[in-house]
Design a protein around this motif. Structure first.
Motif, PDB file in Angstrom:
ATOM      1  N   ARG A   2       1.960   5.006  -1.650  1.00  0.00           N
ATOM      2  CA  ARG A   2       1.804   3.726  -0.972  1.00  0.00           C
ATOM      3  C   ARG A   2       0.539   3.773  -0.125  1.00  0.00           C
ATOM      4  NH1 ARG A   2       7.872   1.673   0.719  1.00  0.00           N
ATOM      5  NH2 ARG A   2       8.856   2.237  -1.257  1.00  0.00           N
ATOM      6  N   TYR A   3      -0.324   2.786  -0.327  1.00  0.00           N
ATOM      7  CA  TYR A   3      -1.597   2.730   0.375  1.00  0.00           C
ATOM      8  C   TYR A   3      -1.623   1.539   1.320  1.00  0.00           C
ATOM      9  CZ  TYR A   3      -3.385   6.188  -2.932  1.00  0.00           C
ATOM     10  OH  TYR A   3      -3.579   7.331  -3.655  1.00  0.00           O
ATOM     11  N   THR A 155       1.964  -5.284  -4.938  1.00  0.00           N
ATOM     12  CA  THR A 155       2.202  -5.593  -3.545  1.00  0.00           C
ATOM     13  C   THR A 155       3.032  -6.869  -3.477  1.00  0.00           C
ATOM     14  OG1 THR A 155       1.162  -5.819  -1.365  1.00  0.00           O
ATOM     15  CG2 THR A 155       0.061  -6.906  -3.208  1.00  0.00           C
ATOM     16  N   TRP A 187       1.743  -3.139   1.950  1.00  0.00           N
ATOM     17  CA  TRP A 187       0.975  -2.050   1.338  1.00  0.00           C
ATOM     18  C   TRP A 187       0.944  -2.270  -0.156  1.00  0.00           C
ATOM     19  CZ3 TRP A 187       4.725  -0.229   5.063  1.00  0.00           C
ATOM     20  CH2 TRP A 187       6.043  -0.295   4.600  1.00  0.00           C
ATOM     21  N   VAL A 189       1.872  -0.380  -3.643  1.00  0.00           N
ATOM     22  CA  VAL A 189       2.647   0.702  -4.239  1.00  0.00           C
ATOM     23  C   VAL A 189       2.080   0.961  -5.634  1.00  0.00           C
ATOM     24  CG1 VAL A 189       4.929   1.439  -5.025  1.00  0.00           C
ATOM     25  CG2 VAL A 189       4.708   0.066  -2.946  1.00  0.00           C
ATOM     26  N   GLU A 193       5.465   4.191  -9.235  1.00  0.00           N
ATOM     27  CA  GLU A 193       6.611   4.193  -8.328  1.00  0.00           C
ATOM     28  C   GLU A 193       7.667   3.157  -8.724  1.00  0.00           C
ATOM     29  OE1 GLU A 193       7.116   6.108  -5.459  1.00  0.00           O
ATOM     30  OE2 GLU A 193       5.383   7.308  -6.024  1.00  0.00           O
ATOM     31  N   ILE A 274       9.269  -1.861  -3.154  1.00  0.00           N
ATOM     32  CA  ILE A 274       7.983  -2.066  -2.469  1.00  0.00           C
ATOM     33  C   ILE A 274       8.197  -2.106  -0.963  1.00  0.00           C
ATOM     34  CG2 ILE A 274       5.959  -3.530  -2.199  1.00  0.00           C
ATOM     35  CD1 ILE A 274       6.319  -4.491  -5.038  1.00  0.00           C
TER      36      ILE A 274
END
Length: 288
Positions: A2-3, A155, A187, A189, A193, A274
């Motif tokens: 996750r960013y 997202t 964020w 994902v 994921e 998410i």
């Protein structure tokens, strides 16, 4: 993975969310990572460097971080309308044989926690819970079965819509582009994921805690792979492009009586796998 993007004394930073509540500053660990676009374009080599950096880095609590939009400078923002059958029906629309498409401009977008703005021109701001695709690879003429390879991640999007302006013409551009009406986050994902094509995951909206929409991406008319195939037939998709995949039934304008967002409200969009995108609602400030 996750960013996130977050603010700091040194400006906007890219971070990785480790576990549920720790943010590692990737810009500090890897100077080449200045924006989310750097991460998206970096490919597998950069992903390996990020994983190594995270393993040896300390982080800060998520609750102490001021999150920004995870993609503050998307390339194209392409949106689908009427992509859930029950949503099309609740508005009296026929099921589309080809997706209803429109574009959003960057000035309409905000991040998590930022207020969604009820404009002075209208009091009919509506919510729309949507899954958004983040493109990771430049592509054209993508086959459905190959679409997963061009997706960087996903997202959450709240496609805030000013309904009376949306209906002033057959094109929806005006009602979908008021400043501060499209929320993105919290964020990104990465695609690994989630299930392939983000299929079969729950999607909900909550207005002041009350569930307004409650559906599943399995009910999309045009799936994620089909959407990418259709769009890439028309245009080149590029890293950092954002595709909003439409909203399920339960939007405010179709309720009896209608429910629109009001200053002081809180609207939250939840997508399983998410997270939750939460935004307060505020009135547009009068011009000075």
């Amino acid at each position: 993975m996750r960013y996130v993007m977050f603010s700091s004394e040194a400006g906007a930073r890219v971070g990785a969310l480790v576990g549920e509540d720790t943010v590692v500053d990737l810009t500090a660990a890897l100077p080449a990572v200045r924006t989310m676009r750097d991460v998206i374009a970096g490919g597998d080599v950069l992903q390996s460097e990020i994983e190594a950096a995270i393993a040896g880095a300390s982080g800060r609590p998520l609750g102490a971080v001021d999150l920004l939009s995870p993609l503050p400078d998307p390339g194209k923002v392409i949106c689908l309308g009427l992509n859930y059958a029950d949503h099309a029906k609740e508005g009296g629309n026929e099921l589309p044989g080809y997706p209803a498409l429109f574009m959003r401009g960057a000035t309409s977008l905000i991040g998590p926690g930022a207020p969604m703005i009820v404009p002075t021109a209208s009091d009919k701001l509506d919510y729309e819970a949507e899954l958004a695709i983040v493109i990771g690879t430049e592509c054209r003429h993508v086959m459905e079965e190959e679409a997963g390879a061009v997706i960087f991640g996903y997202t959450i999007f709240n496609d805030g819509s000013v309904r009376d302006y949306q209906r002033r013409s057959t094109q929806w551009t005006a009602g979908k582009n008021f400043d501060g009406t499209g929320a993105v986050g919290p964020w990104i994902v990465t695609a690994d994921e989630l299930p392939a094509g983000a299929a079969g995951i729950g999607i909900r909206s909550r207005l002041n805690g009350a569930i307004m929409q409650n559906s599943n991406t399995a009910h999309m008319i045009f799936s994620v792979p089909r959407t990418i195939a259709i769009l890439s037939e028309v245009m080149t998709l590029q890293p950092g492009d954002l595709i909003a995949t439409g909203t399920p039934e339960g939007v405010g304008y179709a309720r009896k009586p209608p429910v629109f967002l009001r200053p002081g409200d809180e609207i939250a969009i939840e997508i399983d796998g998410i997270g939750t995108l939460t935004n307060p609602v505020a009135a547009e400030r009068a011009p000075a």
